[in-house]
Enzyme design. Structure first.
Site, mmCIF file in Angstrom:
data_model
loop_
_atom_site.group_PDB
_atom_site.id
_atom_site.type_symbol
_atom_site.label_atom_id
_atom_site.label_comp_id
_atom_site.label_asym_id
_atom_site.label_seq_id
_atom_site.Cartn_x
_atom_site.Cartn_y
_atom_site.Cartn_z
ATOM 1 N N LYS A 164 0.839 -1.028 -0.173
ATOM 2 C CA LYS A 164 -0.038 0.020 -0.017
ATOM 3 C C LYS A 164 0.833 1.409 -0.034
ATOM 4 O O LYS A 164 2.161 1.082 0.419
ATOM 5 C CB LYS A 164 -1.011 -0.139 1.238
ATOM 6 C CG LYS A 164 -0.319 -0.059 2.508
ATOM 7 C CD LYS A 164 0.067 1.364 3.041
ATOM 8 C CE LYS A 164 1.236 1.214 4.157
ATOM 9 N NZ LYS A 164 2.171 2.575 4.070
ATOM 10 N N TYR A 173 -2.622 4.831 6.892
ATOM 11 C CA TYR A 173 -2.949 3.742 8.036
ATOM 12 C C TYR A 173 -4.232 4.506 8.856
ATOM 13 O O TYR A 173 -5.115 3.773 9.283
ATOM 14 C CB TYR A 173 -1.873 3.793 8.939
ATOM 15 C CG TYR A 173 -0.610 2.749 8.572
ATOM 16 C CD1 TYR A 173 -0.874 1.538 8.703
ATOM 17 C CD2 TYR A 173 0.466 3.421 7.921
ATOM 18 C CE1 TYR A 173 0.081 0.676 8.372
ATOM 19 C CE2 TYR A 173 1.377 2.454 7.525
ATOM 20 C CZ TYR A 173 1.093 1.030 7.574
ATOM 21 O OH TYR A 173 2.084 0.292 7.163
#
Length: 370
Positions: free
Chosen positions: A134, A218
């Site tokens: 990611k 996150y």
């Protein structure tokens, strides 16, 4: 500070697997007759060599079979360290020839963000399943192209959201679902660190953006899995000192807020100049949260119910978050299941990041569509 409480069984370790999506680990661990699937690691930087590769040996369903790097010295060093033969070393020019290596089942792309789409798509076209770090890519269009390439090839595509396999994050989700804190009303999710000058993450052509693309994702992803919902509105504000040479092309801090259908509000921080690693869900009866929330190790859970603050201690996990995600994709390949963090999950985050940037740029709330 309050008391420590040991959580064993019940709502503890027994519920950590599969809290974010369908069961993350196989019911039949042995999978008779199935050989371990082979990973090729693409990009031999710190995360790959210090966090991923040392842990593959602990996998039940996967092993390290090939290396891809543009640096011959790294191929020599890590090839020797892990016993990878030269026939299984690749550079970025001959990368497509992985199609001819039956020992490679899955490609794990651990490259700078701007390279994710190209090397994931090339892996799909070479007939390999893909695990991509990611953020999935640097635009929704690239994410869509990656999904299309995997579907056309009939191969799996999974994004490296390791926290979906981390027992403390999974446990907090279960606590919220259990009603422990009552009806959730507010989520806080904070991610940040001091970015050192000279790293590729500060170069927009390579990173696609600043802290939001790297560490803020996150906060964003945690707000989504802690709420169990998709946001319907986003507001954001950027704070960047452009006289700081680190921030010539990327942003420093973005504070953003998400509104969810249930009425839950998430207040989030993404920063390259201040340290943050925490999340909390506050409800009508109390709160539960983690600090630190998303490190490689050393997570801590805290809860406050009826005026009493306690730390929740979990037993050691059966699998670390790293092994969990590596094995999960291998298991999905073996069983035909879809990964719980598929390409569509990465695309959702990328669309939200695009909306966050737009809100900060235009100074207004952005309504979101499904």
């Amino acid at each position: 500070m309050g008391t420590r409480r040991e959580v064993l069984g019940g709502i503890g370790a027994g519920l950590v697997a599969g809290a974010i999506g369908p069961a993350a680990w196989a019911q039949d661990k042995r999978m008779p007759g199935k050989r371990k699937l082979g990973y090729a690691i693409v990009g031999l930087g710190y995360y790959a060599t210090a966090q991923i590769m040392p842990r593959i040996k602990d996998c039940e369903f996967a092993e390290l079979r090939a290396l891809v790097s543009g640096t011959p010295e790294k191929l020599e060093r890590y090839g020797a360290q892990y016993g990878i033969p030269k026939t299984h070393w690749y550079n970025y020019q001959n990368y497509d020839s992985i199609r001819d290596n039956p020992d490679i089942d899955i490609v794990y792309v651990v490259l700078p963000n701007s390279m994710h789409a190209e090397y994931s798509i090339r892996a799909s076209k070479a007939g390999k399943h893909v695990l991509c770090e990611k953020p999935m890519a640097i635009s929704p269009a690239e994410c869509e192209a990656m999904i299309a390439a995997a579907k056309q090839a009939g191969k799996k595509l999974m994004i490296g959201y390791r926290c979906h396999f981390e027992q403390h994050n999974l446990h907090v989700i279960q606590l919220v679902k259990s009603g422990l804190i009552g009806t959730p009303r507010v989520i806080t999710s904070e991610s940040g660190f001091y970015a050192q000058p000279g790293i590729w993450r500060l170069d927009k052509p390579m990173s696609g953006g600043g802290s939001m693309m790297d560490i803020g994702i996150y906060s964003l992803n945690a707000a989504r899995y802690l709420s169990g919902e998709e946001p319907i509105e986003v507001s954001a504000m950027e704070s960047t000192d452009r006289s700081d040479p680190r921030f010539k092309t990327v942003e420093d801090q973005i504070d953003f807020q998400l509104r969810f259908p249930s009425g839950v509000i998430a207040n989030c921080i993404s920063s390259y100049s201040t340290g943050h690693n925490a999340s909390r869900v506050t409800g009508t009866k109390g709160w539960v949260g983690m600090e630190p929330a998303t490190p490689y190790e050393g997570h801590q859970i805290w809860q406050r119910i009826a005026g009493k603050t306690e730390q929740i201690m979990l037993p050691p996990p059966a699998k670390t978050q790293f092994v969990g995600q590596l094995d999960h994709l291998a298991e999905c390949v073996m069983t035909g299941r879809e990964p719980i963090v598929s390409g569509e999950e990465g695309l959702r985050d990328m669309r939200l990041i695009e909306a966050i940037y737009k809100s900060a740029r235009e100074g207004r709330a952005i309504k979101l569509t499904a």
